[in-house]
Enzyme design. Structure first.
Site, PDB file in Angstrom:
ATOM      1  N   HIS A 131      50.773 -22.642  36.993  1.00  0.00           N
ATOM      2  CA  HIS A 131      52.070 -22.047  37.306  1.00  0.00           C
ATOM      3  C   HIS A 131      53.139 -23.118  37.095  1.00  0.00           C
ATOM      4  CE1 HIS A 131      55.281 -20.436  39.943  1.00  0.00           C
ATOM      5  NE2 HIS A 131      54.666 -19.268  39.899  1.00  0.00           N
ATOM      6  N   ASP A 208      46.647 -26.306  43.885  1.00  0.00           N
ATOM      7  CA  ASP A 208      47.529 -25.170  44.156  1.00  0.00           C
ATOM      8  C   ASP A 208      46.645 -24.026  44.640  1.00  0.00           C
ATOM      9  OD1 ASP A 208      49.052 -22.867  44.089  1.00  0.00           O
ATOM     10  OD2 ASP A 208      49.844 -23.180  42.076  1.00  0.00           O
ATOM     11  N   GLN A 211      46.911 -18.638  45.175  1.00  0.00           N
ATOM     12  CA  GLN A 211      46.177 -17.413  44.887  1.00  0.00           C
ATOM     13  C   GLN A 211      44.773 -17.415  45.479  1.00  0.00           C
ATOM     14  OE1 GLN A 211      47.610 -14.848  43.552  1.00  0.00           O
ATOM     15  NE2 GLN A 211      49.501 -15.843  42.898  1.00  0.00           N
ATOM     16  N   LYS A 234      52.035 -14.773  50.070  1.00  0.00           N
ATOM     17  CA  LYS A 234      50.927 -14.230  49.287  1.00  0.00           C
ATOM     18  C   LYS A 234      49.702 -13.920  50.156  1.00  0.00           C
ATOM     19  CE  LYS A 234      52.426 -16.621  45.085  1.00  0.00           C
ATOM     20  NZ  LYS A 234      53.056 -15.453  44.446  1.00  0.00           N
TER      21      LYS A 234
END
Length: 414
Positions: A131, A208, A211, A234
């Site tokens: 990202h 990261d 997700q 999220k």
């Protein structure tokens, strides 16, 4: 022989869905089918009620008042840190810095950890599937220090070439930053293996986890990285919240990123003595309601069971993938062997934005665009894709409606 671990029972959507008020609404006169959870997850009543309770019952600043409301707010706010430490598998609550999200967390590491250490000739390693939030901060600190950015490649299936990643961990690399789960492809990277390769070479690693946190069981201790970042909105929490987990020795050594109130022990014009981590990195009045809500979100997800969430979403992914492959002219981007419930796709002759707009008229919400991953779009030679991302509150019936709507849209646009 060792028995294979049993698959946990799947969550019952009839039990889970009533927890999410928005799922009962209609869009353009049709029942909502929400397939954009990789963009932002929907919020259960437990989170909504926790935020409402703060504002309606004990709205006060934290760590600044001895009156009842201030003490209640501080207890709830710091209690959320305890909950999130357990959710992430941290050794200590003091390893968790509250941030506005993963972007904030990565920038904190970039400017407080990497910037003071980098020199000309040094490198930071990222991957092709990152990202923008895990690319741009590193580019900025490289520009300021003379360091360079190195990129580990992927294959056509959207899988990281692990051997090549390890080969690129040369002595000039001072930090490796990589995603746990790709927001575009759904690829689940072998983060333990990657972190171990970094650790063996004395290279710090940042993951990261935006997700991953909503979908997979997490234990930062067993992963073995140095930094792990998550985004609250999220994982069923409020927007403007997130967490940076970091090893205690890093937080002790890193200078503050922001200066102001609540991150100090004593201020004199001659100099300032900073508070201990994590408060050293939390200047100013925080998003109190948001973090109380994020703690409630972590409690909610843990109550459902992250292993059950993972199994439920994997079953939805398999069902949706099989159904989408029956649509003529549809191409799926990223079919890694280990994958989360994210499907990026295009249909021959149909622009992704037009497709998403027409699907919305059918009550189906998907994402279209470059998904903050321009280099990954360049890898596949496309400007954008459509993306359907599922969560444990979705159903097979919703996927059937999605594919039916997609077939209708294809006939109109192709």
């Amino acid at each position: 022989m060792n028995a294979m671990p049993a698959t946990p029972p799947l969550l019952d959507p009839a039990v889970v869905r009533p927890d999410f008020p928005v799922l009962a609404r209609e869009v353009h006169g049709k029942p909502l089918v929400y397939l954009d959870s990789a963009n932002t997850g929907q919020k259960p009543r437990a989170v909504i009620e926790a935020v409402d309770a703060y504002y309606s019952q004990y709205n006060a600043n934290v760590a600044r008042a001895v009156h009842a409301l201030g003490e209640e707010a501080t207890t709830a706010y710091e209690g959320a840190r305890d909950t999130l430490a357990k959710f992430l598998g941290a050794n200590s609550r003091d390893e968790l810095v509250f941030t506005s999200g993963t972007t904030h967390a990565i920038n904190l590491v970039a400017y407080s950890y990497a910037l003071p250490r980098l020199q000309p000739g040094d490198s930071i390693l990222v991957t092709t599937m990152e990202h923008h939030a895990n690319i741009v901060p590193w580019q900025l600190v490289c520009e300021r220090t003379g360091a360079t950015l190195k990129v580990a490649p992927i294959n056509e299936a959207g899988e990281l070439l692990v051997e090549r990643f390890v080969e690129l961990l040369t002595p000039d690399v001072k930090l490796a930053a990589f995603t746990h789960v790709s927001n575009v492809l759904g690829t689940i990277n072998p983060v333990r293996e990657l972190a171990k390769a970094c650790r063996e070479r004395g290279i710090a690693s940042l993951i990261d986890g935006s997700q991953a946190a909503p979908h997979l069981p997490l234990d930062v201790k067993s992963i073995g990285c140095d930094f792990y970042a998550v985004t609250g909105h999220k994982m069923a929490g409020p927007t403007g919240t997130g967490v940076l987990w970091a090893r205690a020795e890093h937080l002790e050594a890193m200078p503050p990123f922001f200066g102001g109130g609540d991150m100090i022990r004593k201020v004199r014009f001659s100099g300032t003595v900073f508070a201990d981590p994590p408060h050293k990195f939390e200047a100013g009045t925080p998003n109190i309601a948001g973090f109380i809500g994020l703690g409630a979100a972590a409690e909610y997800l843990s109550g459902l069971g992250m292993a059950r969430i993972d199994a439920t979403e994997h079953a939805l992914l398999e069902y949706a993938t099989d159904a989408l492959k029956q649509v003529p002219g549809l191409r799926i981007f990223g079919e890694a062997a280990h994958k989360a419930a994210v499907i990026s796709f295009l249909i021959d002759g149909v622009q992704s934005h037009d497709m998403a707009t027409m699907l919305d008229l059918e009550g189906v919400a998907v994402r279209s665009g470059h998904h903050c991953a321009h280099p990954l779009m360049d890898f596949y030679g496309v400007p954008a894709t459509a993306r359907a991302s599922m969560a444990f509150y979705n159903t097979r019936e919703e996927i059937d409606r999605f594919v039916e709507a997609l077939t209708k849209v294809r006939k109109l646009l192709a």
